[in-house]
Write a protein that holds these residues in place. Sequence first.
Motif, PDB file in Angstrom:
ATOM      1  N   MET A  89      42.213  42.796 -76.819  1.00  0.00           N
ATOM      2  CA  MET A  89      43.117  41.733 -76.374  1.00  0.00           C
ATOM      3  C   MET A  89      43.714  40.972 -77.553  1.00  0.00           C
ATOM      4  N   ARG A  90      42.903  40.707 -78.571  1.00  0.00           N
ATOM      5  CA  ARG A  90      43.438  40.006 -79.756  1.00  0.00           C
ATOM      6  C   ARG A  90      44.498  40.863 -80.443  1.00  0.00           C
ATOM      7  N   ASN A  91      44.287  42.158 -80.462  1.00  0.00           N
ATOM      8  CA  ASN A  91      45.280  43.041 -81.092  1.00  0.00           C
ATOM      9  C   ASN A  91      46.588  43.080 -80.313  1.00  0.00           C
ATOM     10  N   LYS A  92      46.503  42.741 -79.023  1.00  0.00           N
ATOM     11  CA  LYS A  92      47.721  42.658 -78.215  1.00  0.00           C
ATOM     12  C   LYS A  92      48.390  41.294 -78.368  1.00  0.00           C
ATOM     13  N   GLY A  93      47.801  40.431 -79.212  1.00  0.00           N
ATOM     14  CA  GLY A  93      48.386  39.110 -79.464  1.00  0.00           C
ATOM     15  C   GLY A  93      47.868  38.018 -78.541  1.00  0.00           C
ATOM     16  N   LYS A  94      46.919  38.367 -77.671  1.00  0.00           N
ATOM     17  CA  LYS A  94      46.387  37.354 -76.740  1.00  0.00           C
ATOM     18  C   LYS A  94      45.391  36.435 -77.457  1.00  0.00           C
ATOM     19  N   ASP A  95      45.411  35.170 -77.102  1.00  0.00           N
ATOM     20  CA  ASP A  95      44.410  34.229 -77.604  1.00  0.00           C
ATOM     21  C   ASP A  95      43.205  34.327 -76.673  1.00  0.00           C
ATOM     22  N   VAL A  96      42.095  34.785 -77.233  1.00  0.00           N
ATOM     23  CA  VAL A  96      40.932  35.081 -76.394  1.00  0.00           C
ATOM     24  C   VAL A  96      39.979  33.890 -76.359  1.00  0.00           C
ATOM     25  N   ILE A  97      39.612  33.476 -75.153  1.00  0.00           N
ATOM     26  CA  ILE A  97      38.676  32.353 -74.994  1.00  0.00           C
ATOM     27  C   ILE A  97      37.306  32.869 -74.594  1.00  0.00           C
ATOM     28  N   LEU A  98      36.300  32.522 -75.384  1.00  0.00           N
ATOM     29  CA  LEU A  98      34.918  32.844 -75.028  1.00  0.00           C
ATOM     30  C   LEU A  98      34.256  31.570 -74.544  1.00  0.00           C
ATOM     31  N   GLU A  99      33.753  31.589 -73.332  1.00  0.00           N
ATOM     32  CA  GLU A  99      33.044  30.425 -72.791  1.00  0.00           C
ATOM     33  C   GLU A  99      31.566  30.759 -72.867  1.00  0.00           C
ATOM     34  N   ILE A 100      30.930  30.345 -73.953  1.00  0.00           N
ATOM     35  CA  ILE A 100      29.561  30.812 -74.196  1.00  0.00           C
ATOM     36  C   ILE A 100      28.640  29.663 -74.628  1.00  0.00           C
ATOM     37  N   GLU A 101      27.318  29.917 -74.524  1.00  0.00           N
ATOM     38  CA  GLU A 101      26.366  28.878 -74.885  1.00  0.00           C
ATOM     39  C   GLU A 101      26.186  28.839 -76.409  1.00  0.00           C
ATOM     40  N   VAL A 102      25.404  27.859 -76.866  1.00  0.00           N
ATOM     41  CA  VAL A 102      25.384  27.557 -78.304  1.00  0.00           C
ATOM     42  C   VAL A 102      24.858  28.681 -79.218  1.00  0.00           C
ATOM     43  N   GLN A 103      23.817  29.391 -78.778  1.00  0.00           N
ATOM     44  CA  GLN A 103      23.281  30.446 -79.666  1.00  0.00           C
ATOM     45  C   GLN A 103      24.326  31.519 -79.902  1.00  0.00           C
ATOM     46  N   LYS A 149      18.127  21.300 -71.093  1.00  0.00           N
ATOM     47  CA  LYS A 149      18.873  22.254 -71.927  1.00  0.00           C
ATOM     48  C   LYS A 149      20.143  21.585 -72.478  1.00  0.00           C
ATOM     49  N   ALA A 150      20.798  20.795 -71.623  1.00  0.00           N
ATOM     50  CA  ALA A 150      22.054  20.133 -72.017  1.00  0.00           C
ATOM     51  C   ALA A 150      21.820  19.226 -73.219  1.00  0.00           C
ATOM     52  N   ILE A 151      20.742  18.471 -73.177  1.00  0.00           N
ATOM     53  CA  ILE A 151      20.453  17.530 -74.263  1.00  0.00           C
ATOM     54  C   ILE A 151      20.214  18.308 -75.564  1.00  0.00           C
ATOM     55  N   GLU A 152      19.499  19.422 -75.430  1.00  0.00           N
ATOM     56  CA  GLU A 152      19.243  20.276 -76.604  1.00  0.00           C
ATOM     57  C   GLU A 152      20.579  20.825 -77.138  1.00  0.00           C
ATOM     58  N   GLU A 153      21.441  21.263 -76.240  1.00  0.00           N
ATOM     59  CA  GLU A 153      22.721  21.863 -76.648  1.00  0.00           C
ATOM     60  C   GLU A 153      23.642  20.853 -77.329  1.00  0.00           C
ATOM     61  N   ILE A 154      23.626  19.619 -76.832  1.00  0.00           N
ATOM     62  CA  ILE A 154      24.501  18.593 -77.407  1.00  0.00           C
ATOM     63  C   ILE A 154      24.173  18.407 -78.903  1.00  0.00           C
ATOM     64  N   GLY A 155      22.929  18.673 -79.253  1.00  0.00           N
ATOM     65  CA  GLY A 155      22.511  18.599 -80.658  1.00  0.00           C
ATOM     66  C   GLY A 155      23.285  19.565 -81.560  1.00  0.00           C
ATOM     67  N   TYR A 156      23.852  20.609 -80.975  1.00  0.00           N
ATOM     68  CA  TYR A 156      24.609  21.593 -81.769  1.00  0.00           C
ATOM     69  C   TYR A 156      26.073  21.211 -81.940  1.00  0.00           C
ATOM     70  N   ALA A 157      26.536  20.211 -81.203  1.00  0.00           N
ATOM     71  CA  ALA A 157      27.972  19.877 -81.194  1.00  0.00           C
ATOM     72  C   ALA A 157      28.565  19.694 -82.604  1.00  0.00           C
ATOM     73  N   PRO A 158      27.854  19.022 -83.537  1.00  0.00           N
ATOM     74  CA  PRO A 158      28.459  18.812 -84.867  1.00  0.00           C
ATOM     75  C   PRO A 158      28.741  20.095 -85.645  1.00  0.00           C
ATOM     76  N   ARG A 159      28.176  21.221 -85.221  1.00  0.00           N
ATOM     77  CA  ARG A 159      28.421  22.481 -85.954  1.00  0.00           C
ATOM     78  C   ARG A 159      29.725  23.150 -85.527  1.00  0.00           C
ATOM     79  N   TYR A 160      30.362  22.603 -84.489  1.00  0.00           N
ATOM     80  CA  TYR A 160      31.631  23.174 -84.035  1.00  0.00           C
ATOM     81  C   TYR A 160      32.779  22.571 -84.838  1.00  0.00           C
ATOM     82  N   LYS A 161      33.941  23.255 -84.844  1.00  0.00           N
ATOM     83  CA  LYS A 161      35.078  22.713 -85.593  1.00  0.00           C
ATOM     84  C   LYS A 161      35.683  21.514 -84.870  1.00  0.00           C
ATOM     85  N   TYR A 162      35.642  21.526 -83.549  1.00  0.00           N
ATOM     86  CA  TYR A 162      36.259  20.443 -82.766  1.00  0.00           C
ATOM     87  C   TYR A 162      35.323  19.991 -81.654  1.00  0.00           C
TER      88      TYR A 162
END
Length: 201
Positions: A89-103, A149-162
């Motif tokens: 899909m990326r090679n076709k020029g599509k912007d691919v969205i992955l909706e995935i958990e933190v790991q 799990k949510a509270i644990e995951e929020i701890g990873y937020a600063p590692r994202y670009k946005y």
Amino acid sequence: MNKGLLIVVSAPSGCGKGTVLKEILKDENYYYSVSATTREPREGETDGVHYRFYSREKFEKLVSDNIMLEHAEYCHNYYGTRGDIVEEMRNKGKDVILEIEVQGAMNVMKKCPEAISIFILPPSVRELERRLRKRGTEEEEVIAERLEKAIEEIGYAPRYKYIIVNDALENAVDDFKAVIKAEKLKAEYAGEILDEVIKNA
Ligand code: 5GP
């Protein structure tokens, strides 16, 4: 044609990321990566649309054949992204969205440093709990587990670009669009435009 962007989105369940993404996906240049999972379908979920519902055996085979871009175990089930489809899909020029958990997101960031990672936060953990209950598709025990799990995951937020706070849908959608727009204005994406400008000089 530029290769499509790889956009990684994470949020604890109940943050409303599904609603935000539904708005975003109205633009047909996006491709929503349909994940593989070993969990049971919820009411209203369709195979191939919401998830690819695989057996543990099939999932494990795809992992050992190196077809998965990433995978993780979450609440006793496997979830993963098929790398072959993402590339196509990326090679076709599509912007691919992955909706995935933190790991999984951490693994994608390592493998694909160009990935644009976005973490969607709830306005507060209390609000998140209210939303999880309102959804009404889970048992009480599952809600408690997902909240922890949510509270644990929020701890990873600063590692994202946005980071985007989903206080009101409209604002969160605007913020998402602003991030993608800014990414597309980066000089590294401007090769073709530069050629065009110079050619017509
Ligand atoms: P749910 O069971 O609520 O649909 O999803 C549980 C979690 O798994 C969510 O945080 C969701 O983003 C995540 N998830 C869904 N697909 C994938 C995937 O392909 N890979 C990873 N690592 N996580 C996923």
